[in-house]
Scaffold this active site. Structure first.
Site, PDB file in Angstrom:
ATOM      1  N   GLY A 114      65.689  88.060  86.907  1.00 28.43           N
ATOM      2  CA  GLY A 114      64.786  87.844  88.039  1.00 28.43           C
ATOM      3  C   GLY A 114      63.581  86.985  87.672  1.00 28.43           C
ATOM      4  N   GLU A 117      64.714  83.509  87.889  1.00 26.68           N
ATOM      5  CA  GLU A 117      64.908  83.187  89.313  1.00 26.68           C
ATOM      6  C   GLU A 117      63.577  82.916  90.016  1.00 26.68           C
ATOM      7  OE1 GLU A 117      67.484  86.799  89.528  1.00 26.68           O
ATOM      8  OE2 GLU A 117      68.629  85.598  90.940  1.00 26.68           O
ATOM      9  N   GLU A 137      72.408  88.989  83.859  1.00 25.15           N
ATOM     10  CA  GLU A 137      72.872  90.024  84.798  1.00 25.15           C
ATOM     11  C   GLU A 137      74.311  90.461  84.536  1.00 25.15           C
ATOM     12  OE1 GLU A 137      71.084  87.400  85.654  1.00 25.15           O
ATOM     13  OE2 GLU A 137      69.514  87.979  87.069  1.00 25.15           O
TER      14      GLU A 137
END
Ligand code: DAK
Length: 263
Positions: A114, A117, A137
């Site tokens: 994340g 991201e 992930e």
């Protein structure tokens, strides 16, 4: 109006530039749900704040930008809440990406899952020499869920994006620069300084032109070129009618510095 205060965020505003620190150093700034909620609130506030023209986003400490979603919290997540959790993360990355003001990610260490991201959703990425990137992930039995499966391939191309998303491997700053995941590598101790230099240059430009440039680039990204050029000419025309445009053209002819008011 009073500036908001947060539990997990620290920020300052200096000369129209806000520097935002994700402040959970002990856990390498891993993103809990509360942090995501605070970040959404911060960016909504920033968008309407005339005293902020550029945002620099970084992690507290010298080890991590963001080491991903909070794995401990995620492991306790009720299965029925996974969609709303992903929606919250996606909402944050969309707000950053479409903010009317540029967001520079100052990536000062790990940018994982994340965290990577969020960096990708920022408009510009400067990375410290010790920064590291991964989408790990798949190794946790997950897929990237804060926009990573979509934005990464748009940024670095499908082949390279799939290599990172499927292997979960970690890459260093040099490799990240080579594949254009980041714009520039900077020594750790002057990362923020370099970001300020860039932010300072941006903040002197017309806010209207900045806002419409972000909009044109974002909207055109998923269109074919003819459609995208139509978007560009529509936005160009809007900007051309602005007071900022009159001011910019006049200042050039008068050999003076423009004073943009953002309208
Ligand atoms: N979450 C929670 N705690 C974390 C963390 C994380 N992501 N990363 C680090 N920490 C914590 C460690 O547990 C440790 O806490 P204590 O053990 O001291 O209590 C502390 O931070 C310091 O970390 P280390 O001791 O591990 O530090 P090292 O230097 O040894 O290692 C490391 C640094 C970054 C290599 C290591 O900490 C690490 O591998 N961290 C995890 C990286 C990672 O896998 N991140 C998660 C990526 S997955 C979803 C949407 C999106 C996502 C998920 C779901 N939905 C659609 C539902 C996103 C997922 C991800 O981001």
């Amino acid at each position: 109006m009073k500036n908001p205060e947060y539990k997990y965020l620290k920020y300052n505003i200096n000369n129209y530039i806000s520097t935002l620190f994700i402040n959970r150093e002990k856990y390498l700034n891993a993103l809990s749900k509360d942090i995501i909620v605070e970040l959404i609130d911060f960016y909504n506030w920033v968008d309407n704040n005339k005293n902020i023209k550029v945002i620099i986003m970084t992690g507290a400490g010298d080890k991590a930008f963001v080491a991903g979603a909070d794995i401990k919290e995620m492991s306790r997540l009720d299965l029925s809440k996974s969609k709303s959790y992903a929606a919250l993360g996606q909402k944050l990355t969309l707000i950053i990406e479409n903010l009317s003001k540029p967001v520079i990610a100052a990536i000062n260490g790990y940018a994982l899952g994340g965290g990577c991201e969020i960096a990708i959703a920022c408009h510009i990425r400067y990375a410290s020499t010790n920064s590291k990137f991964a989408q790990p992930e798949v190794g946790l039995g997950l897929i990237a869920g804060f926009g990573g499966t979509q934005r990464l391939s748009r940024l670095i191309g499908k082949g390279m994006a799939l290599e990172l998303l499927l292997s979960g491997k970690m890459i260093n700053a040099e490799e990240a620069l080579r594949i254009k995941l980041v714009n520039k590598i900077i020594d750790n101790n002057i990362l923020l300084e370099e970001c300020y230099v860039l932010a300072d240059k941006i903040k002197n430009n017309s806010p209207i032109a900045i806002r419409h440039t972000i909009k044109a680039v974002n909207q055109g990204e998923s269109m074919d070129i003819e459609e995208a050029l139509d978007v560009e000419s529509d936005l160009f025309s809007k900007v051309f009618h602005s007071s900022d445009c009159r001011e910019g053209l006049k200042a050039f002819l008068n050999k003076t510095k423009p004073e943009f008011l953002g309208n």
